[in-house]
Design a protein around this motif. Structure first.
Motif, PDB file in Angstrom:
ATOM      1  N   LYS A  28       0.855  -1.187   0.000  1.00  0.00           N
ATOM      2  CA  LYS A  28       0.000   0.000   0.000  1.00  0.00           C
ATOM      3  C   LYS A  28       0.892   1.240   0.000  1.00  0.00           C
ATOM      4  CE  LYS A  28      -3.996  -2.227   0.801  1.00  0.00           C
ATOM      5  NZ  LYS A  28      -5.263  -2.071   0.075  1.00  0.00           N
ATOM      6  N   LYS A  29       1.000   1.889  -1.143  1.00  0.00           N
ATOM      7  CA  LYS A  29       1.884   3.045  -1.269  1.00  0.00           C
ATOM      8  C   LYS A  29       1.060   4.324  -1.127  1.00  0.00           C
ATOM      9  CE  LYS A  29       5.833   4.704  -3.880  1.00  0.00           C
ATOM     10  NZ  LYS A  29       6.761   4.412  -4.998  1.00  0.00           N
ATOM     11  N   VAL A  30       1.036   4.853   0.084  1.00  0.00           N
ATOM     12  CA  VAL A  30       0.304   6.083   0.376  1.00  0.00           C
ATOM     13  C   VAL A  30       1.310   7.114   0.886  1.00  0.00           C
ATOM     14  CG1 VAL A  30      -1.521   7.157   1.753  1.00  0.00           C
ATOM     15  CG2 VAL A  30      -1.774   4.774   0.962  1.00  0.00           C
ATOM     16  N   PRO A  31       1.585   8.155   0.114  1.00  0.00           N
ATOM     17  CA  PRO A  31       2.521   9.181   0.596  1.00  0.00           C
ATOM     18  C   PRO A  31       2.029   9.784   1.905  1.00  0.00           C
ATOM     19  CG  PRO A  31       2.017   9.481  -1.739  1.00  0.00           C
ATOM     20  CD  PRO A  31       1.063   8.454  -1.229  1.00  0.00           C
ATOM     21  N   TYR A  32       2.955  10.175   2.755  1.00  0.00           N
ATOM     22  CA  TYR A  32       2.601  10.756   4.049  1.00  0.00           C
ATOM     23  C   TYR A  32       1.603  11.897   3.902  1.00  0.00           C
ATOM     24  CZ  TYR A  32       3.058  13.761   8.124  1.00  0.00           C
ATOM     25  OH  TYR A  32       2.786  14.562   9.200  1.00  0.00           O
ATOM     26  N   GLU A  33       1.780  12.743   2.902  1.00  0.00           N
ATOM     27  CA  GLU A  33       0.912  13.902   2.712  1.00  0.00           C
ATOM     28  C   GLU A  33      -0.521  13.507   2.385  1.00  0.00           C
ATOM     29  OE1 GLU A  33       5.029  14.858   2.425  1.00  0.00           O
ATOM     30  OE2 GLU A  33       3.847  13.410   1.267  1.00  0.00           O
ATOM     31  N   GLU A  34      -0.736  12.229   2.023  1.00  0.00           N
ATOM     32  CA  GLU A  34      -2.081  11.756   1.698  1.00  0.00           C
ATOM     33  C   GLU A  34      -2.685  10.887   2.795  1.00  0.00           C
ATOM     34  OE1 GLU A  34      -2.103  10.010  -2.211  1.00  0.00           O
ATOM     35  OE2 GLU A  34      -0.953  11.682  -3.051  1.00  0.00           O
ATOM     36  N   VAL A  35      -2.058  10.876   3.971  1.00  0.00           N
ATOM     37  CA  VAL A  35      -2.633  10.156   5.123  1.00  0.00           C
ATOM     38  C   VAL A  35      -3.730  11.057   5.692  1.00  0.00           C
ATOM     39  CG1 VAL A  35      -2.182   9.119   7.370  1.00  0.00           C
ATOM     40  CG2 VAL A  35      -0.463   8.961   5.569  1.00  0.00           C
ATOM     41  N   PHE A  37      -6.663  10.304   7.224  1.00  0.00           N
ATOM     42  CA  PHE A  37      -7.468   9.888   8.361  1.00  0.00           C
ATOM     43  C   PHE A  37      -6.562   9.485   9.517  1.00  0.00           C
ATOM     44  CE2 PHE A  37      -9.742   8.748   4.457  1.00  0.00           C
ATOM     45  CZ  PHE A  37     -10.884   9.522   4.606  1.00  0.00           C
ATOM     46  N   PHE A  38      -6.928   9.911  10.726  1.00  0.00           N
ATOM     47  CA  PHE A  38      -6.190   9.481  11.912  1.00  0.00           C
ATOM     48  C   PHE A  38      -6.261   7.961  12.043  1.00  0.00           C
ATOM     49  CE2 PHE A  38      -6.009   8.540  16.489  1.00  0.00           C
ATOM     50  CZ  PHE A  38      -4.765   9.065  16.778  1.00  0.00           C
ATOM     51  N   ASN A  39      -7.398   7.391  11.656  1.00  0.00           N
ATOM     52  CA  ASN A  39      -7.536   5.932  11.629  1.00  0.00           C
ATOM     53  C   ASN A  39      -6.772   5.402  10.417  1.00  0.00           C
ATOM     54  OD1 ASN A  39      -8.352   3.262  11.217  1.00  0.00           O
ATOM     55  ND2 ASN A  39     -10.395   3.630  12.040  1.00  0.00           N
ATOM     56  N   LEU A  40      -5.641   4.765  10.668  1.00  0.00           N
ATOM     57  CA  LEU A  40      -4.780   4.320   9.564  1.00  0.00           C
ATOM     58  C   LEU A  40      -5.410   3.206   8.747  1.00  0.00           C
ATOM     59  CD1 LEU A  40      -1.269   4.460  11.269  1.00  0.00           C
ATOM     60  CD2 LEU A  40      -2.357   6.154   9.775  1.00  0.00           C
ATOM     61  N   GLN A  41      -6.355   2.503   9.310  1.00  0.00           N
ATOM     62  CA  GLN A  41      -7.062   1.492   8.525  1.00  0.00           C
ATOM     63  C   GLN A  41      -7.764   2.160   7.350  1.00  0.00           C
ATOM     64  OE1 GLN A  41      -9.914  -0.916  10.680  1.00  0.00           O
ATOM     65  NE2 GLN A  41     -10.150  -2.336   8.967  1.00  0.00           N
ATOM     66  N   ASP A  42      -8.358   3.314   7.588  1.00  0.00           N
ATOM     67  CA  ASP A  42      -9.019   4.049   6.511  1.00  0.00           C
ATOM     68  C   ASP A  42      -8.006   4.678   5.563  1.00  0.00           C
ATOM     69  OD1 ASP A  42     -11.479   3.402   7.612  1.00  0.00           O
ATOM     70  OD2 ASP A  42     -11.598   5.251   8.771  1.00  0.00           O
ATOM     71  N   SER A  43      -6.941   5.244   6.109  1.00  0.00           N
ATOM     72  CA  SER A  43      -5.947   5.911   5.264  1.00  0.00           C
ATOM     73  C   SER A  43      -5.280   4.948   4.288  1.00  0.00           C
ATOM     74  CB  SER A  43      -4.885   6.580   6.138  1.00  0.00           C
ATOM     75  OG  SER A  43      -5.386   7.757   6.719  1.00  0.00           O
ATOM     76  N   PHE A  44      -5.014   3.711   4.749  1.00  0.00           N
ATOM     77  CA  PHE A  44      -4.330   2.734   3.905  1.00  0.00           C
ATOM     78  C   PHE A  44      -5.288   1.736   3.254  1.00  0.00           C
ATOM     79  CE2 PHE A  44      -0.777   3.525   7.123  1.00  0.00           C
ATOM     80  CZ  PHE A  44      -0.173   4.483   6.331  1.00  0.00           C
TER      81      PHE A  44
END
Length: 199
Positions: A28-35, A37-44
């Protein structure tokens, strides 16, 4: 002066480390600037099983010890301590991570600051009467003048302190949140935090 300081993403770059872990474990390649949601399950966009694995990996002692310090944090906290301020690190990390978390603090110049694991959500198995675990009842008896926090989910834990000044450390997952009232201010680094506390 009594000051509350959150641990993750205020003192150390936890979310940046988790972007690397998520890519390594799940591609799962998610740049830091695109995180976003505080809930990382949602962010990734992780399944429940993947999220559990992510949390286990991110809380392994050797991984916790590898996190980078947020620039300027130890310098400012030590300046406050030298002035006699009462500074407490209050984290939602589980108490099982206490030892490596404490070691990280000691190795990065925060050795004079007391850290508490706050059982915010009632999920943590709990050691009663320890000197580093805290139940919500104990927390709500504390009084602070300033708080440094990045998580919008934690704002509700400040409602009992109407005069508290909350310094919201600017992170991608809180950029779009509405701050509750005029006591909340967005800050971008520890130099700005220092200036606002000394103002």
């Amino acid at each position: 002066m009594n000051i509350y300081v959150d641990y993750d993403d205020c003192l150390c770059e936890t979310a940046r480390a988790f972007t690397v872990i998520a890519e390594r474990l799940f591609g799962k390649k998610v740049p830091y600037e695109e995180v976003r949601f505080f809930n990382l399950q949602d962010s990734f966009e992780l399944t429940d099983e993947e999220y559990e694995l992510l949390m286990i990996e991110g809380h392994r002692p050797e991984v916790l010890l590898s996190y980078e310090e947020t620039p300027g944090a130890s310098r400012v906290l030590n300046e406050w301590l030298d002035l006699g301020y009462d500074v407490k690190i209050i984290t939602g990390r589980p108490f099982s991570s206490y030892e490596p978390s404490r070691r990280w603090l000691d190795e990065h110049g925060f050795n004079r600051v007391k850290m508490f694991c706050l059982n915010k959500y009632g999920r943590d198995a709990f050691i009663k009467d320890s000197d580093f675990n805290m139940e919500l009842g104990d927390y709500y008896r504390m009084r602070f003048d300033f708080a440094v926090e990045d998580s919008p989910m934690a704002f509700r834990f400040f409602n009992h302190l109407p005069e508290l000044k909350v310094l919201v450390y600017d992170r991608p997952w809180n950029e779009e949140c509405l701050l509750p009232n005029s006591n909340y201010s967005r800050v971008v680094n520890w130099n700005q935090i220092r200036e606002m506390v000394f103002d």
